[in-house]
Design a protein around this motif. Structure first.
Motif, PDB file in Angstrom:
ATOM      1  N   ASN A  72      -8.055   0.915   6.626  1.00 38.07           N
ATOM      2  CA  ASN A  72      -7.439  -0.110   7.470  1.00 38.07           C
ATOM      3  C   ASN A  72      -5.909  -0.108   7.414  1.00 38.07           C
ATOM      4  N   THR A  73      -5.353   0.622   6.494  1.00 34.49           N
ATOM      5  CA  THR A  73      -3.888   0.631   6.375  1.00 34.49           C
ATOM      6  C   THR A  73      -3.346   2.026   6.675  1.00 34.49           C
ATOM      7  N   GLU A  95     -12.179   1.192   2.223  1.00 33.75           N
ATOM      8  CA  GLU A  95     -11.927   0.438   3.463  1.00 33.75           C
ATOM      9  C   GLU A  95     -10.460   0.034   3.549  1.00 33.75           C
ATOM     10  N   ARG A  96      -9.901  -0.273   2.380  1.00 29.75           N
ATOM     11  CA  ARG A  96      -8.492  -0.670   2.383  1.00 29.75           C
ATOM     12  C   ARG A  96      -7.615   0.485   2.884  1.00 29.75           C
ATOM     13  N   VAL A 128     -11.241   1.316  -3.234  1.00 26.17           N
ATOM     14  CA  VAL A 128     -11.644   0.503  -2.078  1.00 26.17           C
ATOM     15  C   VAL A 128     -11.305   1.292  -0.816  1.00 26.17           C
ATOM     16  N   GLY A 171      -4.475  -3.673  -3.168  1.00 22.45           N
ATOM     17  CA  GLY A 171      -5.830  -3.773  -2.635  1.00 22.45           C
ATOM     18  C   GLY A 171      -6.545  -2.436  -2.569  1.00 22.45           C
ATOM     19  N   LEU A 172      -5.972  -1.419  -3.213  1.00 20.41           N
ATOM     20  CA  LEU A 172      -6.555  -0.079  -3.111  1.00 20.41           C
ATOM     21  C   LEU A 172      -7.655   0.165  -4.136  1.00 20.41           C
ATOM     22  N   VAL A 215       0.839  -1.197   0.000  1.00 15.97           N
ATOM     23  CA  VAL A 215       0.000   0.000   0.000  1.00 15.97           C
ATOM     24  C   VAL A 215       0.874   1.247   0.000  1.00 15.97           C
TER      25      VAL A 215
END
Lengths: 102, 102
Positions: free
Chosen positions: B74-75, B70-71, B68, B52-53, B4
């Motif tokens: 969460n990071t 949420e990604r 995304v 995962g972004l 990320v």
DNA sequence: CCATCAGTTAATCAGTTGATTAACTATTTA
DNA sequence: TAAATAGTTAATCAACTGATTAACTGATGG
């Protein structure tokens, strides 16, 4: 901004910031926590400093480093908050006030 | 996590995320907003996806991309919040509940 | 079926990053 | 002042990034 994100692209540098979050440390104390050479550490610290994420203070023989949390808040945190409405209770209030009747 | 932050080290990729924050876009629509070649854009999108972004959805001839959030939450957001007590109203509540009588 | 459009993959290349060792500066201490 | 300690700078090098062009895959439409 760019320099901040580039600085954070290294896991070692993020780890340094996490250590400094506990309190100030000298370069040597940071070095103890890593495996790489002193010049390598020195380069990482310079990158973090130039990004404005840490400050340096020379005291006698030692150089102490400290985290600058405001810098993180004004760059990474603020940037992420902009793209994460899910995690933004403060800004929601602002929006609600701007659009009072939907 | 590492992927990320590496993905975010590029200003172009952060800009792509900002565009996707407005709503989904096809690769071509994203390409219109930049100067570099299609393969270059394709590589950027792959990096963001592998972090995962963003997500990808092929519809007919086109490939649409979406953020995304949420990604990010969460990071990056969570990580920054950890080092920015100055900007952490949510966690304060959690703490207060854990230590009700201080 | 063939041409076109949307996008990815492959090959290549210049520039950057991140590490090392050796040499240097500056401070402390004997 | 000489030796030791703390840290930075310089030179070097392998590995990675990020870009390009050319060639490919897959869907659309005459």
């Amino acid at each position: 901004m760019n320099k901040v994100f580039e600085a954070l692209a290294s896991a070692a540098r993020r780890k340094i910031l996490a250590y400094l979050n506990q309190g100030e440390l000298s370069a040597g104390e940071i070095a103890e926590r890593f495996d790489f050479s002193k010049p390598a550490l020195s380069a990482h610290l310079r990158i973090l400093e130039e990004a404005g994420l840490i400050t340096r203070e020379k005291r006698g023989q030692f150089v102490f480093f400290r985290l600058v949390p405001e810098r993180l808040a004004n760059t990474v945190f603020a940037w992420a908050a902009e793209l994460c409405p899910v995690a933004r209770p403060l800004k929601r209030e602002v929006r609600a006030r701007r659009k009072p009747a939907g």
